[in-house]
Design an enzyme around this catalytic site. Structure first.
Site, PDB file in Angstrom:
ATOM      1  N   HIS A   1       0.845  -1.201   0.000  1.00  0.00           N
ATOM      2  CA  HIS A   1       0.000   0.000   0.000  1.00  0.00           C
ATOM      3  C   HIS A   1       0.872   1.239   0.000  1.00  0.00           C
ATOM      4  CE1 HIS A   1       0.562  -1.493   4.089  1.00  0.00           C
ATOM      5  NE2 HIS A   1       0.595  -0.234   4.487  1.00  0.00           N
TER       6      HIS A   1
ATOM      7  N   HIS B   1       0.812   5.125   1.022  1.00  0.00           N
ATOM      8  CA  HIS B   1       0.112   6.139   1.814  1.00  0.00           C
ATOM      9  C   HIS B   1       0.176   7.483   1.112  1.00  0.00           C
ATOM     10  CE1 HIS B   1       0.026   3.959   5.799  1.00  0.00           C
ATOM     11  NE2 HIS B   1       1.061   3.327   5.269  1.00  0.00           N
TER      12      HIS B   1
HETATM   13  P1  5GP Z   1       1.477   0.312   7.391  1.00  0.00           P
HETATM   14  O1  5GP Z   1       1.784   0.499   8.841  1.00  0.00           O
HETATM   15  O2  5GP Z   1       1.398  -1.166   7.038  1.00  0.00           O
HETATM   16  O3  5GP Z   1       2.340   1.084   6.453  1.00  0.00           O
HETATM   17  O4  5GP Z   1       0.035   0.930   7.187  1.00  0.00           O
HETATM   18  C1  5GP Z   1      -1.150   0.235   7.371  1.00  0.00           C
HETATM   19  C2  5GP Z   1      -2.254   1.241   7.380  1.00  0.00           C
HETATM   20  O5  5GP Z   1      -3.476   0.565   7.246  1.00  0.00           O
HETATM   21  C3  5GP Z   1      -2.332   2.048   8.691  1.00  0.00           C
HETATM   22  O6  5GP Z   1      -2.204   3.435   8.411  1.00  0.00           O
HETATM   23  C4  5GP Z   1      -3.701   1.688   9.251  1.00  0.00           C
HETATM   24  O7  5GP Z   1      -4.337   2.785   9.866  1.00  0.00           O
HETATM   25  C5  5GP Z   1      -4.455   1.195   8.032  1.00  0.00           C
HETATM   26  N1  5GP Z   1      -5.466   0.208   8.325  1.00  0.00           N
HETATM   27  C6  5GP Z   1      -5.320  -0.880   9.136  1.00  0.00           C
HETATM   28  N2  5GP Z   1      -6.468  -1.580   9.154  1.00  0.00           N
HETATM   29  C7  5GP Z   1      -7.354  -0.929   8.348  1.00  0.00           C
HETATM   30  C8  5GP Z   1      -8.708  -1.196   7.959  1.00  0.00           C
HETATM   31  O8  5GP Z   1      -9.341  -2.164   8.369  1.00  0.00           O
HETATM   32  N3  5GP Z   1      -9.279  -0.301   7.105  1.00  0.00           N
HETATM   33  C9  5GP Z   1      -8.614   0.790   6.634  1.00  0.00           C
HETATM   34  N4  5GP Z   1      -9.280   1.593   5.816  1.00  0.00           N
HETATM   35  N5  5GP Z   1      -7.337   1.064   6.971  1.00  0.00           N
HETATM   36  C10 5GP Z   1      -6.710   0.201   7.807  1.00  0.00           C
END
Ligand code: 5GP
Ligand code: ZN
Length: 141
Positions: A99, A101
């Site tokens: 993903h 951001h």
């Molecule tokens: P990472 O830490 O892997 O770069 O980012 C994961 C992102 O996914 C976080 O910013 C978190 O808030 C988001 N996230 C986690 N679970 C969910 C979910 O169930 N729905 C949505 N829309 N975002 C999520």
């Protein structure tokens, strides 16, 4: 992948607030936004991280990035915007489906900080050249 949170968002078994969708990618609002308008862009196909993607997958995703960024800018008029992608737990990845951001930035107190402290002094040109040569030799595989 059956136990992947973002695959479940793609197949609709977990709800999300979508902002963009095409055959290959989906953009939706982050559930714990760092700032107003924090959006995630994902490939619909499961890829754990950047190492798991090829040029075609990446092209489909990144070709949409300017469109999403511009829509966020037009919506909220942020002072700036960070594109962030974490690969692997030590790099801060918590959901193991690639993903990107989109984090609109408003001011220094908007809650987002990306800082790194230089632990080493500036390296010699010789050493940096060696590092570059190592990367280049892997690129030509
Ligand atoms: P990472 O830490 O892997 O770069 O980012 C994961 C992102 O996914 C976080 O910013 C978190 O808030 C988001 N996230 C986690 N679970 C969910 C979910 O169930 N729905 C949505 N829309 N975002 C999520
Ligand atoms: Zn997945």
């Amino acid at each position: 992948m059956s136990d992947c949170l973002f695959c479940k968002i793609v197949d609709g078994s977990i709800p999300s607030i979508k902002v963009y969708e095409d055959d290959h990618v989906l953009a939706f609002m982050d559930i714990f936004p760092l700032t107003k308008g924090h959006t995630l862009l994902i490939p619909k196909k499961h890829h754990e991280n950047v190492f798991d993607m090829n040029s075609e997958d990446a092209g489909q995703l990144f070709s949409v990035a300017p469109k999403i960024a511009s829509a966020i800018k037009a919506s909220f008029n942020p002072a700036g915007l960070n594109l962030l992608n974490n690969n692997g737990a030590p790099a801060g990845q918590s959901v193991f489906h690639f993903h990107l951001h989109f984090i609109p930035r408003y001011d220094q107190t908007d809650g987002f900080k990306a800082t790194w402290q230089t632990k080493e002094k500036q390296l010699t040109t010789d050493l940096v050249t060696k590092y570059a040569d190592k990367i280049k030799s892997q690129l030509s595989i």
